[in-house]
Design a protein around this motif. Structure first.
Motif, PDB file in Angstrom:
ATOM      1  N   ASN A  30     -16.221  -5.587  16.691  1.00  0.00           N
ATOM      2  CA  ASN A  30     -15.415  -5.193  17.234  1.00  0.00           C
ATOM      3  C   ASN A  30     -15.604  -3.600  18.062  1.00  0.00           C
ATOM      4  O   ASN A  30     -16.117  -3.314  16.646  1.00  0.00           O
TER       5      ASN A  30
ATOM      6  N   PHE B 244      -8.299   3.531  21.825  1.00  0.00           N
ATOM      7  CA  PHE B 244      -7.783   3.502  22.145  1.00  0.00           C
ATOM      8  C   PHE B 244      -6.685   4.743  22.430  1.00  0.00           C
ATOM      9  O   PHE B 244      -7.468   5.885  22.284  1.00  0.00           O
TER      10      PHE B 244
ATOM     11  N   TYR C 146     -11.143  -3.554  24.416  1.00  0.00           N
ATOM     12  CA  TYR C 146     -12.013  -4.140  23.684  1.00  0.00           C
ATOM     13  C   TYR C 146     -12.847  -4.603  24.348  1.00  0.00           C
ATOM     14  O   TYR C 146     -13.301  -5.184  24.692  1.00  0.00           O
TER      15      TYR C 146
ATOM     16  N   GLN D 144     -13.060  -0.786  19.594  1.00  0.00           N
ATOM     17  CA  GLN D 144     -12.441  -1.059  20.385  1.00  0.00           C
ATOM     18  C   GLN D 144     -11.831   0.764  20.882  1.00  0.00           C
ATOM     19  O   GLN D 144     -12.292   1.324  20.035  1.00  0.00           O
TER      20      GLN D 144
ATOM     21  N   PHE E  17     -12.282   4.039  12.142  1.00  0.00           N
ATOM     22  CA  PHE E  17     -11.504   5.179  13.729  1.00  0.00           C
ATOM     23  C   PHE E  17     -12.303   5.929  13.132  1.00  0.00           C
ATOM     24  O   PHE E  17     -12.610   6.795  11.964  1.00  0.00           O
ATOM     25  N   GLY E  18     -12.888   6.219  14.460  1.00  0.00           N
ATOM     26  CA  GLY E  18     -13.333   7.710  14.819  1.00  0.00           C
ATOM     27  C   GLY E  18     -12.255   8.799  14.265  1.00  0.00           C
ATOM     28  O   GLY E  18     -11.936   8.893  14.245  1.00  0.00           O
ATOM     29  N   PRO E  19     -13.053  10.491  14.355  1.00  0.00           N
ATOM     30  CA  PRO E  19     -12.512  11.399  14.510  1.00  0.00           C
ATOM     31  C   PRO E  19     -11.029  11.500  15.610  1.00  0.00           C
ATOM     32  O   PRO E  19     -10.478  12.392  15.985  1.00  0.00           O
TER      33      PRO E  19
ATOM     34  N   GLU F  44     -15.589  -2.301  14.158  1.00  0.00           N
ATOM     35  CA  GLU F  44     -16.008  -3.019  12.870  1.00  0.00           C
ATOM     36  C   GLU F  44     -17.225  -4.400  12.330  1.00  0.00           C
ATOM     37  O   GLU F  44     -17.294  -4.102  13.558  1.00  0.00           O
TER      38      GLU F  44
ATOM     39  N   PHE G 102      -9.055   7.025  20.699  1.00  0.00           N
ATOM     40  CA  PHE G 102      -9.574   7.005  19.413  1.00  0.00           C
ATOM     41  C   PHE G 102     -11.135   6.125  20.039  1.00  0.00           C
ATOM     42  O   PHE G 102     -10.461   5.314  20.032  1.00  0.00           O
TER      43      PHE G 102
ATOM     44  N   TYR H 146      -1.778   1.638   7.661  1.00  0.00           N
ATOM     45  CA  TYR H 146      -2.950   2.855   8.116  1.00  0.00           C
ATOM     46  C   TYR H 146      -1.673   3.407   8.497  1.00  0.00           C
ATOM     47  O   TYR H 146      -1.034   3.618   8.410  1.00  0.00           O
TER      48      TYR H 146
ATOM     49  N   GLU I 121      -5.591  -8.794  13.349  1.00  0.00           N
ATOM     50  CA  GLU I 121      -6.105  -8.511  13.867  1.00  0.00           C
ATOM     51  C   GLU I 121      -6.280 -10.050  14.527  1.00  0.00           C
ATOM     52  O   GLU I 121      -5.898 -10.441  14.099  1.00  0.00           O
TER      53      GLU I 121
ATOM     54  N   MET J 239      -3.891 -11.816   7.541  1.00  0.00           N
ATOM     55  CA  MET J 239      -4.064 -10.628   7.393  1.00  0.00           C
ATOM     56  C   MET J 239      -3.178  -9.642   8.559  1.00  0.00           C
ATOM     57  O   MET J 239      -3.282  -9.442   9.418  1.00  0.00           O
TER      58      MET J 239
ATOM     59  N   TYR K  46     -15.472  -9.411  10.784  1.00  0.00           N
ATOM     60  CA  TYR K  46     -14.187 -10.332  11.036  1.00  0.00           C
ATOM     61  C   TYR K  46     -14.142  -9.775   9.419  1.00  0.00           C
ATOM     62  O   TYR K  46     -13.789 -10.084   8.822  1.00  0.00           O
ATOM     63  N   GLY K  47     -12.263  -9.328  10.052  1.00  0.00           N
ATOM     64  CA  GLY K  47     -11.195  -8.870   8.942  1.00  0.00           C
ATOM     65  C   GLY K  47     -12.046  -8.118   7.752  1.00  0.00           C
ATOM     66  O   GLY K  47     -11.364  -7.458   6.696  1.00  0.00           O
ATOM     67  N   GLN K  48     -12.331  -7.063   8.262  1.00  0.00           N
ATOM     68  CA  GLN K  48     -13.333  -5.626   8.068  1.00  0.00           C
ATOM     69  C   GLN K  48     -13.124  -4.493   7.711  1.00  0.00           C
ATOM     70  O   GLN K  48     -12.055  -4.587   8.835  1.00  0.00           O
ATOM     71  N   ASN K  49     -12.887  -3.777   6.777  1.00  0.00           N
ATOM     72  CA  ASN K  49     -12.638  -2.391   7.370  1.00  0.00           C
ATOM     73  C   ASN K  49     -12.483  -2.004   9.489  1.00  0.00           C
ATOM     74  O   ASN K  49     -13.773  -2.295   9.499  1.00  0.00           O
ATOM     75  N   PHE K  50     -11.357  -2.040   9.297  1.00  0.00           N
ATOM     76  CA  PHE K  50     -11.731  -1.449  10.792  1.00  0.00           C
ATOM     77  C   PHE K  50     -11.573   0.122  11.119  1.00  0.00           C
ATOM     78  O   PHE K  50     -10.960   0.465  10.348  1.00  0.00           O
TER      79      PHE K  50
END
Lengths: 109, 112
Positions: free
Chosen positions: A31, A35, A48, A33, A99-101, A90, A86, B35, B96, B31, A93-97
């Motif tokens: 994944n 933003f 996406y 994305q 973000f860049g700075p 990921e 931004f 943040y 998600e 889920m 699926y379901g793991q930590n999404f």
């Protein structure tokens, strides 16, 4: 964990100019994305795009998954495009999404 | 995509007090994610909230400071406890979906 870099950190444009924002990531992802966070803090999902190319009006994005980068193109920029862009990724699926700075864009009239 | 309603949209709170932020989704989701975005910074995951189980917290975040409830598949709350000025941030909830993450409109918290 996965690392996300974005460049440039800041960008100032005259209205009508075009720009390219870059996102590099350190591992394969399922994944990705883009933003836009407007000055009021609202986070708007632009694309996406875990791979391939997409276009939506003046915006388009390309992700080259094998080379671990993504590009966001803004054409004919408008003052309303100002804000922070931004990239987030990921691994699964379901793991930590993550973000860049961000890239802070200012479009001047 | 899911529509997420988050409230309050902003608040100014006294140090030492607590604030509970609510997040309502218009569809059932397994889920929900919370943040934090500190001033001028990117977003950092606080915790993942699953219905019927304890939330899973990321490194640097603890349940005593950020208790989370998840009573059903469409609702969650995040409490910021015993606040200090360092807690001044934007807090966002997220879900998600098949085509990525969707975020609530955020809660802008200022602690004085």
């Amino acid at each position: 964990g996965i690392q996300v870099e974005q460049s440039p950190p800041d960008l100032i444009l005259q209205e009508g100019a075009n720009s390219t924002l870059r996102c590099n990531f350190s591992d394969s992802v399922n994944n990705l994305q883009w933003f836009h966070q407007n000055p009021w803090g609202q986070l708007i999902n632009l694309f996406y795009i875990p791979s391939g190319t997409k276009q939506n009006g003046r915006l388009s994005a390309t992700t080259v998954a094998t080379e671990r980068y993504s590009l966001l193109y803004i054409s004919s920029s408008q003052t309303t495009d100002s804000g922070v862009y931004f990239c987030a990724v990921e691994r699964n699926y379901g793991q930590n999404f993550v973000f860049g700075p961000g890239t802070r864009l200012s479009v001047l009239p | 995509s899911a529509v997420i309603s988050q409230k309050p949209s902003r608040d100014i709170c006294q140090r030492g007090t607590s604030l509970t932020i609510q997040c309502q989704v218009d569809s059932q989701v397994t889920m929900m994610f919370w943040y934090r975005q500190q001033p001028g910074q990117s977003l950092t995951l606080i915790a993942t909230a699953n219905q019927g189980s304890e939330a899973t917290y990321e490194s640097g975040f603890v349940i005593d400071k950020f208790p989370i409830s998840r009573p059903n598949l469409t609702f969650s709350t995040l409490t910021v406890s015993n606040m200090s000025p360092e807690d001044s941030s934007i807090y966002l909830c997220s879900v998600e979906e098949r085509v990525g993450y969707t975020f609530g409109s955020g809660t802008r918290l200022t602690v004085v």
